[in-house]
Write an enzyme that holds these catalytic residues in place. Structure first.
Site, short mmCIF file in Angstrom:
data_model
loop_
_atom_site.label_atom_id
_atom_site.label_comp_id
_atom_site.label_asym_id
_atom_site.label_seq_id
_atom_site.Cartn_x
_atom_site.Cartn_y
_atom_site.Cartn_z
N ASP A 1 22.62 -8.71 5.51
CA ASP A 1 23.33 -8.68 6.80
C ASP A 1 23.62 -10.11 7.26
OD1 ASP A 1 20.64 -9.32 7.33
OD2 ASP A 1 20.69 -8.41 9.32
N HIS B 1 12.98 -16.81 6.28
CA HIS B 1 12.63 -15.43 5.92
C HIS B 1 13.21 -14.91 4.59
CE1 HIS B 1 11.02 -14.78 9.94
NE2 HIS B 1 12.14 -15.19 10.48
C1 BDR Z 1 14.92 -10.84 9.44
O1 BDR Z 1 15.76 -10.49 10.53
C2 BDR Z 1 17.04 -11.03 10.36
O2 BDR Z 1 17.54 -11.49 11.57
C3 BDR Z 1 16.88 -12.14 9.36
O3 BDR Z 1 18.07 -12.36 8.62
C4 BDR Z 1 15.77 -11.64 8.48
O4 BDR Z 1 16.27 -10.81 7.46
C5 BDR Z 1 13.70 -11.57 9.96
O5 BDR Z 1 12.95 -10.75 10.80
CA CA Z 2 18.68 -10.76 6.93
#
Ligand code: BDR
Ligand code: CA
Length: 313
Positions: A8, A242
């Site tokens: 995403d 992340h």
């Molecule tokens: C996750 O949430 C999204 O906003 C980031 O891309 C990541 O995949 C972190 O909690």
């Molecule tokens: Ca993500």
């Protein structure tokens, strides 16, 4: 290694995709999109932009714009910017390069075409994966594995980011996540427990910008927005990487400590989206569920060094 990247985009999604596209052992078969850091038109446009910009030949396939729980959640503009990519200026995108069909059908077709060979790296809400399972439950047994960025299991004393109990990708579609953890494919969850150990400091990001060519510079430019959020709200110098950790797990699982046990996701109530791993499946709500791997610790230095080497190499 054959990979489907479900995403995403998202600033850390972009960081992960650049990394993935430069890994010599990875054969990227497709990029599937899902609502999350922007709406589905935004995340799909961003994926098409990144594909072009990073010189990726694999197709982009549009995925779910609505989640299985039917609860709309606003995109995290304060974290990723209104366009999802830190509000860097985006060129006009040629949407005709989008591969026809849906993400869930693409996942099914690809797993069936290469039984036992494909790993899905899912770094957004798990809606496309759950839809694939609902349409064709047999595909779970055909996957080599599923590596997700998602969850907050409390192993290092850390719980949610989007709520005190839940991590964003799981909270975004808890019903889908519970189905994904319960399916007969091996899942590895790379959650906040370990991702918060990986901070790309502002100096580190500046170095990526300086030594990583125009794509390293793009990562640095997008991260400026992300870093403002981490600085203001969490007092962190830099950004948490992340999604890139799900990619690291593919090539260096030995840098992660893991724990095996069935996982459930709370699908309603004030702690909706909380992820809980049991040690055994004796408790009724966990009974009969497959044991999945959850990452509990990580060699942060090795990860940061590897990311820098690949992105600037
Ligand atoms: C996750 O949430 C999204 O906003 C980031 O891309 C990541 O995949 C972190 O909690
Ligand atoms: Ca993500």
């Amino acid at each position: 290694m054959k990979v489907i990247f479900d995403t995403d985009p998202g600033i850390d999604d972009a960081m992960a995709l650049l990394y993935l596209s430069k890994l010599p052992k990875v054969e990227l078969l497709g990029i599937t999109t899902v609502v999350g850091n922007a709406d589905i038109n935004g995340t799909t446009r961003n994926a098409l932009f990144l594909k072009e910009r990073f010189g990726i030949s694999a197709p982009v396939i549009r995925g779910a714009g609505e989640t299985l729980d039917g609860v709309a959640k606003p995109a995290a503009d304060a974290v990723h910017g209104a366009n999802g990519l830190g509000d860097v200026l985006l060129p006009m995108i040629d949407e005709t390069t989008l591969r026809p069909g849906t993400a869930s059908d693409f996942i099914i077709e690809t797993l069936r075409a290469h039984p036992g060979e494909v790993t899905i790296v899912a770094v957004g809400r798990m809606t496309n994966l759950a839809l694939a399972l609902r349409k064709d439950p047999g595909v779970a047994k055909l996957a080599n594995g599923v590596v997700i960025m998602g969850g907050a299991f409390g192993y290092k004393g850390r719980l949610g980011n989007v709520t005190p109990a839940a991590e964003a990708n799981i909270h975004g579609d808890p019903v889908a996540a519970d189905e994904v953890f319960g399916a007969a494919w091996p899942v590895v969850a790379v959650g906040l427990d370990v991702t918060h150990e990986i901070v790309l400091s502002n100096d580190y990001l500046a170095e990526l910008g300086r030594d990583g060519g125009e794509n390293g510079q793009l990562i640095a430019d997008m991260s400026a927005y992300y870093a403002r959020f981490y600085g203001e709200f969490l007092g962190i110098d830099g950004v948490v990487g992340h999604d890139l950790l799900a990619v690291t797990y593919l090539v260096h699982p030995e840098w992660f400590t893991t724990r095996l046990g069935p996982v459930r996701v709370l699908t309603d109530g004030i702690a909706v989206g909380q992820t809980i791993q049991a040690v055994s499946d004796r408790h009724p709500a966990w009974a009969g569920r497959p044991a999945q791997l959850v990452c509990t610790d990580i060699d942060a230095e090795a990860v940061l060094e590897h990311y820098r080497t690949i992105v600037t190499g």
